[in-house]
Design a protein around this motif. Sequence first.
Motif, PDB file in Angstrom:
ATOM      1  N   VAL A 134       0.842  -1.202   0.000  1.00  0.00           N
ATOM      2  CA  VAL A 134       0.000   0.000   0.000  1.00  0.00           C
ATOM      3  C   VAL A 134       0.874   1.248   0.000  1.00  0.00           C
ATOM      4  CG1 VAL A 134      -1.780   1.287   1.244  1.00  0.00           C
ATOM      5  CG2 VAL A 134      -1.920  -1.197   1.120  1.00  0.00           C
ATOM      6  N   VAL A 135       1.926   1.249   0.783  1.00  0.00           N
ATOM      7  CA  VAL A 135       2.847   2.393   0.820  1.00  0.00           C
ATOM      8  C   VAL A 135       3.456   2.600  -0.567  1.00  0.00           C
ATOM      9  CG1 VAL A 135       5.050   3.206   1.745  1.00  0.00           C
ATOM     10  CG2 VAL A 135       3.342   2.250   3.286  1.00  0.00           C
ATOM     11  N   GLU A 136       3.853   1.509  -1.194  1.00  0.00           N
ATOM     12  CA  GLU A 136       4.421   1.609  -2.543  1.00  0.00           C
ATOM     13  C   GLU A 136       3.390   2.171  -3.521  1.00  0.00           C
ATOM     14  OE1 GLU A 136       7.247   1.672  -5.328  1.00  0.00           O
ATOM     15  OE2 GLU A 136       7.611   1.054  -3.264  1.00  0.00           O
ATOM     16  N   ALA A 137       2.148   1.741  -3.412  1.00  0.00           N
ATOM     17  CA  ALA A 137       1.089   2.241  -4.298  1.00  0.00           C
ATOM     18  C   ALA A 137       0.838   3.735  -4.065  1.00  0.00           C
ATOM     19  CB  ALA A 137      -0.194   1.445  -4.084  1.00  0.00           C
ATOM     20  N   LEU A 138       0.923   4.182  -2.809  1.00  0.00           N
ATOM     21  CA  LEU A 138       0.752   5.600  -2.505  1.00  0.00           C
ATOM     22  C   LEU A 138       1.865   6.425  -3.152  1.00  0.00           C
ATOM     23  CD1 LEU A 138      -0.280   5.318   1.252  1.00  0.00           C
ATOM     24  CD2 LEU A 138      -1.696   6.250  -0.578  1.00  0.00           C
ATOM     25  N   ILE A 139       3.073   5.916  -3.086  1.00  0.00           N
ATOM     26  CA  ILE A 139       4.208   6.622  -3.682  1.00  0.00           C
ATOM     27  C   ILE A 139       4.062   6.649  -5.206  1.00  0.00           C
ATOM     28  CG2 ILE A 139       6.714   6.508  -4.037  1.00  0.00           C
ATOM     29  CD1 ILE A 139       6.894   5.531  -1.099  1.00  0.00           C
ATOM     30  N   VAL A 140       3.619   5.535  -5.783  1.00  0.00           N
ATOM     31  CA  VAL A 140       3.389   5.493  -7.231  1.00  0.00           C
ATOM     32  C   VAL A 140       2.331   6.519  -7.620  1.00  0.00           C
ATOM     33  CG1 VAL A 140       2.445   4.056  -9.094  1.00  0.00           C
ATOM     34  CG2 VAL A 140       4.184   3.126  -7.563  1.00  0.00           C
ATOM     35  N   ASN A 141       1.310   6.679  -6.804  1.00  0.00           N
ATOM     36  CA  ASN A 141       0.254   7.664  -7.064  1.00  0.00           C
ATOM     37  C   ASN A 141       0.856   9.057  -7.167  1.00  0.00           C
ATOM     38  OD1 ASN A 141      -1.815   9.734  -6.020  1.00  0.00           O
ATOM     39  ND2 ASN A 141      -3.110   7.963  -6.502  1.00  0.00           N
ATOM     40  N   TYR A 142       1.729   9.384  -6.228  1.00  0.00           N
ATOM     41  CA  TYR A 142       2.397  10.696  -6.283  1.00  0.00           C
ATOM     42  C   TYR A 142       3.264  10.822  -7.538  1.00  0.00           C
ATOM     43  CZ  TYR A 142       1.241  12.868  -1.803  1.00  0.00           C
ATOM     44  OH  TYR A 142       0.602  13.496  -0.780  1.00  0.00           O
ATOM     45  N   ARG A 143       3.968   9.761  -7.883  1.00  0.00           N
ATOM     46  CA  ARG A 143       4.840   9.818  -9.054  1.00  0.00           C
ATOM     47  C   ARG A 143       4.026  10.033 -10.329  1.00  0.00           C
ATOM     48  NH1 ARG A 143       8.857   4.907  -7.308  1.00  0.00           N
ATOM     49  NH2 ARG A 143      10.058   6.109  -5.813  1.00  0.00           N
ATOM     50  N   VAL A 144       2.859   9.415 -10.399  1.00  0.00           N
ATOM     51  CA  VAL A 144       1.989   9.610 -11.562  1.00  0.00           C
ATOM     52  C   VAL A 144       1.548  11.064 -11.648  1.00  0.00           C
ATOM     53  CG1 VAL A 144      -0.296   9.036 -12.507  1.00  0.00           C
ATOM     54  CG2 VAL A 144       1.206   7.221 -11.691  1.00  0.00           C
ATOM     55  N   ARG A 145       1.191  11.646 -10.519  1.00  0.00           N
ATOM     56  CA  ARG A 145       0.807  13.066 -10.501  1.00  0.00           C
ATOM     57  C   ARG A 145       1.937  13.932 -11.054  1.00  0.00           C
ATOM     58  NH1 ARG A 145      -3.037  14.415  -5.794  1.00  0.00           N
ATOM     59  NH2 ARG A 145      -3.630  12.364  -5.066  1.00  0.00           N
ATOM     60  N   ILE A 146       3.127  13.673 -10.556  1.00  0.00           N
ATOM     61  CA  ILE A 146       4.286  14.471 -10.954  1.00  0.00           C
ATOM     62  C   ILE A 146       4.573  14.285 -12.442  1.00  0.00           C
ATOM     63  CG2 ILE A 146       6.796  14.681 -10.673  1.00  0.00           C
ATOM     64  CD1 ILE A 146       6.295  14.181  -7.646  1.00  0.00           C
TER      65      ILE A 146
END
Length: 171
Positions: A134-146
Motif C-alpha cells: 500500500v505504501v508503494e502504491a501511494l508513492i506510485v500515485n504521487y509519481r503519476v501526478r508528478i
Amino acid sequence: MDKLEKYISTNRDELDMYSPDQEIWENIQASLKVKPGYRRKIISMAAVVIILLCSSLGLLWYRANNAAYSAPPELLESELFYSKRVESLLNEARPYLTSMPDLGNELAEEMNNLDSIYLELKKDLKDNVSNKDVVEALIVNYRVRIRILEEMLTILKEEKENNDKNNKHEI
C-alpha cells in the motif's frame, strides 16, 4: 450497669465541677458548622474531577481506536517530499492554465481521480492491508501526478515558445 456508668452516675457532681471556657465551646461550634462556600467548593472540585476523568477516558478510547493506524515513517517523508513537488509544479502550471481553461479543467479532473485513488489507498493502509504494498502504491500515485504535471508543463512551454516565435515572425 457496668462499673464505669455506676461510677459516673454516683460521682456526677464532682465530675461536673470543671467546665471549659465559653470561648472553647464557641470554637468547637464554629468548627462544626458548615461554612457558606464550603458546599460550593466541594461541588466544584467534584465537577473538576469528573471532567478530568471523562477527558482521560476519552483520550484513552481515542488512542485505543486509532492505535492500529500508524503511518510508516518512510511514507510520511515521501508524502512531504512529493506533496511539495506536486504543489511546486501546480504553481508553475497556473500561469499557462489561465489562458487554457479546458486544459485546466481536464487537469483538475485527473488530479481528483488520483486523489480518490489516494484516499482509498490510505483507507487500505489504515485497515493494515499489506502495508508495504500500500505504501508503494501511494508513492506510485504521487509519481503519476508528478509525471502528468511535468509532461503537461513541457507541452505548455513548447506551445508558448511556438506561439512566441510565430508572433515574432508576424511582426
